[in-house]
Design a protein around this motif. Sequence first.
Motif, short mmCIF file in Angstrom:
data_model
loop_
_atom_site.label_atom_id
_atom_site.label_comp_id
_atom_site.label_asym_id
_atom_site.label_seq_id
_atom_site.Cartn_x
_atom_site.Cartn_y
_atom_site.Cartn_z
N GLY A 151 0.43 -1.58 0.23
CA GLY A 151 -0.11 0.18 -0.07
C GLY A 151 0.77 0.70 0.34
N ALA A 179 15.31 2.38 -14.32
CA ALA A 179 14.14 0.79 -13.53
C ALA A 179 14.19 -0.09 -14.96
CB ALA A 179 13.06 1.76 -14.65
N ARG A 201 13.00 1.25 -9.36
CA ARG A 201 11.97 0.65 -9.68
C ARG A 201 10.86 1.76 -10.40
NH1 ARG A 201 9.87 -5.89 -8.17
NH2 ARG A 201 11.81 -6.52 -9.00
N GLY A 243 3.22 -3.00 -12.36
CA GLY A 243 3.91 -3.98 -12.34
C GLY A 243 2.44 -5.01 -10.48
N ARG A 281 2.05 -8.12 -8.21
CA ARG A 281 2.04 -9.30 -8.34
C ARG A 281 1.04 -11.13 -9.29
NH1 ARG A 281 4.32 -13.12 -4.99
NH2 ARG A 281 6.43 -11.61 -5.02
N LEU A 308 4.36 -4.84 -17.30
CA LEU A 308 3.77 -4.36 -16.25
C LEU A 308 3.12 -3.19 -16.60
CD1 LEU A 308 7.98 -4.13 -15.41
CD2 LEU A 308 6.05 -5.31 -14.17
N ASN A 327 -0.65 0.37 -11.96
CA ASN A 327 -1.36 -0.09 -10.92
C ASN A 327 -2.16 0.47 -10.62
OD1 ASN A 327 -0.37 1.05 -8.96
ND2 ASN A 327 1.36 -1.02 -9.61
N PHE A 362 -5.67 4.44 2.09
CA PHE A 362 -5.94 3.01 1.37
C PHE A 362 -6.05 2.20 2.77
CE2 PHE A 362 -3.63 -0.19 -1.07
CZ PHE A 362 -4.17 -1.35 -0.82
N1 ACO Z 1 9.55 -1.33 -12.79
C1 ACO Z 1 10.95 -2.24 -13.03
N2 ACO Z 1 10.88 -3.69 -13.13
C2 ACO Z 1 10.08 -3.91 -12.47
C3 ACO Z 1 8.72 -3.69 -11.63
C4 ACO Z 1 8.84 -1.60 -11.82
N3 ACO Z 1 8.35 -1.73 -10.95
N4 ACO Z 1 8.05 -4.37 -11.35
C5 ACO Z 1 8.77 -5.61 -12.36
N5 ACO Z 1 10.49 -5.34 -12.50
C6 ACO Z 1 10.52 -7.01 -12.85
C7 ACO Z 1 11.34 -7.19 -12.48
O1 ACO Z 1 12.68 -6.23 -12.08
C8 ACO Z 1 11.00 -8.15 -12.05
O2 ACO Z 1 12.44 -8.08 -13.76
P1 ACO Z 1 13.22 -10.12 -14.05
O3 ACO Z 1 12.17 -10.55 -14.59
O4 ACO Z 1 13.97 -9.73 -15.43
O5 ACO Z 1 14.29 -10.47 -12.76
C9 ACO Z 1 10.32 -8.52 -13.48
O6 ACO Z 1 9.75 -7.40 -13.60
C10 ACO Z 1 9.18 -9.66 -12.45
O7 ACO Z 1 9.19 -9.19 -11.31
P2 ACO Z 1 8.68 -9.45 -9.55
O8 ACO Z 1 9.79 -8.46 -8.72
O9 ACO Z 1 9.43 -10.91 -10.31
O10 ACO Z 1 7.19 -9.17 -9.62
P3 ACO Z 1 6.80 -9.56 -8.50
O11 ACO Z 1 5.32 -10.12 -9.41
O12 ACO Z 1 7.12 -10.60 -7.19
O13 ACO Z 1 6.38 -8.43 -8.02
C11 ACO Z 1 5.65 -5.77 -6.97
C12 ACO Z 1 5.37 -7.00 -7.81
C13 ACO Z 1 5.94 -6.00 -6.06
C14 ACO Z 1 3.75 -4.49 -7.38
C15 ACO Z 1 7.07 -5.12 -7.92
O14 ACO Z 1 5.88 -5.01 -9.55
C16 ACO Z 1 6.88 -3.79 -7.47
O15 ACO Z 1 7.50 -3.80 -6.86
N6 ACO Z 1 6.36 -2.78 -8.59
C17 ACO Z 1 6.38 -1.49 -8.02
C18 ACO Z 1 5.72 -1.10 -6.36
C19 ACO Z 1 4.33 -0.90 -6.62
O16 ACO Z 1 3.96 -0.32 -7.18
N7 ACO Z 1 3.98 -1.47 -5.65
C20 ACO Z 1 2.21 -1.95 -5.57
C21 ACO Z 1 1.39 -3.03 -6.03
S1 ACO Z 1 -0.45 -3.14 -6.23
C22 ACO Z 1 -1.11 -2.39 -4.66
O17 ACO Z 1 -0.52 -2.92 -3.76
C23 ACO Z 1 -2.18 -2.49 -4.08
#
Ligand code: ACO
Length: 431
Positions: A268, A294, A302, A307, A309, A361, A364, A387
Amino acid sequence: MTDTQKTATLSLDGKSYELPIFSPTAGPDVLDIRKLYAQAGVFTYDPGFTSTASCDSTITFIDGGKGELLHRGYPIDQLASQSHYLEVCYLLLYGELPSATQLEDFENRVTRHTMVHEQMHNFFRGFRRDAHPMATLVGVVGAMSAFYHDSTDISDPWQREVASVRLIAKLPTIAAMAYKYSIGQPFVYPRNDLDYAANFLHMCFSVPAEEYQVDPILSRAMDRIFTLHADHEQNASTSTVRLASSSGANPFAAIAAGIACLWGPAHGGANQACLEMLKEIGSVDRIPEFIARAKDKEDPFRLMGFGHRVYKNTDPRATVLKQSADEVLELLGVEDNPLLQVAKELERTALNDPYFKEKKLFPNVDFYSGIILEAMGFPTSMFTPIFALSRTVGWISQWKEMIADPQNKIGRPRQLYLGETARDYSDIENR
Ligand code: ACO
């Protein structure tokens, strides 16, 4: 959940084990490994729970591939455009949309509980002025168990019901008080003639010195933000609430645990982190530099607000909020705000960039909610408390479902131990 009679076979050390398979009403089949340790003496290993269903539930369904989110079967876009937050609360809590009488009764019950115990004001005053409102929220919500003793017995369905209504009703008041305290303004008491969202805006933005009129477009946008954050199945904070309350902890303590988990920037806290990132980018010409960072594996940066999960397609909540963002920005006449220009250009650039396309990605919900809240005049530190207050109903619905489940038992994951094996203690002079 139906037992399909299908099984999977696990072969281990020359022996075979049949694992039953359950078919959900929607989503992938689920392997039942509950007896695995007793039968085969092995654990499963799944850090981050990427392949593990921790419970069964009838509340929310997400198909991340399709970008679908259903509450009790109803698509989120229909609820966001045709319903409103308190009706969605009723739906999440009780399983069906209410009749007109049921809704009126529920709204009355919530409205009657919006004030907090007057002594809680003293509790607030113990915090430093510059405390993050999430820190205050964790503390004050936890402290509710010290103020509302008559609704902490989780074995009593009536007390569970009272605690649920209290939490939904008081969270906006507590969040608004945390905000007022942080800016040195007097607390504003709730107004029962206003709806849930309008009342929250009133408690945040009105001052005793003058009349404050809530703009219906803003309260509608606020209501949408609440609705779109109401529940999201077994995410980190919801799983935290379930795990905390699996020990029998009271609901106020369990929800405080959920708030603490929600605070993190990967969950959040991303809405605050996203706005701070937009401020750091500062101008449209610096976007390529941040996009490059990024994408750089050596750089931990990032793009916040991108992105998810579960969603590997558009976040359906983001689609609805994007429209709300356009409406709010137009109403407030702030489309030319440099920060919002950066947000729009960043969104356009990332959506057209092969890296973000390949990794699926998308922006969100936090990306757009942050933009709307910023335009409404909320400081970034209030984004995550908003939130939290919206998600309270989801946490409570999941908590109630868990307590009522006869299979409910304390959550206790296992581990893959990689530390030292048993060794003898040595006296300090021999180390
Ligand atoms: N920017 C750049 N690269 C990214 C991002 C991002 N925001 N998010 C994921 N990636 C990349 C990762 O580096 C990874 O690359 P790789 O396959 O070359 O290693 C790939 O995309 C997959 O990422 P994971 O971390 O394995 O995905 P996961 O499902 O674990 O993570 C998360 C999801 C935590 C939301 C991630 O996308 C992130 O950190 N985003 C930014 C934070 C954010 O916006 N969070 C809000 C989520 S929504 C909510 O809580 C309401």
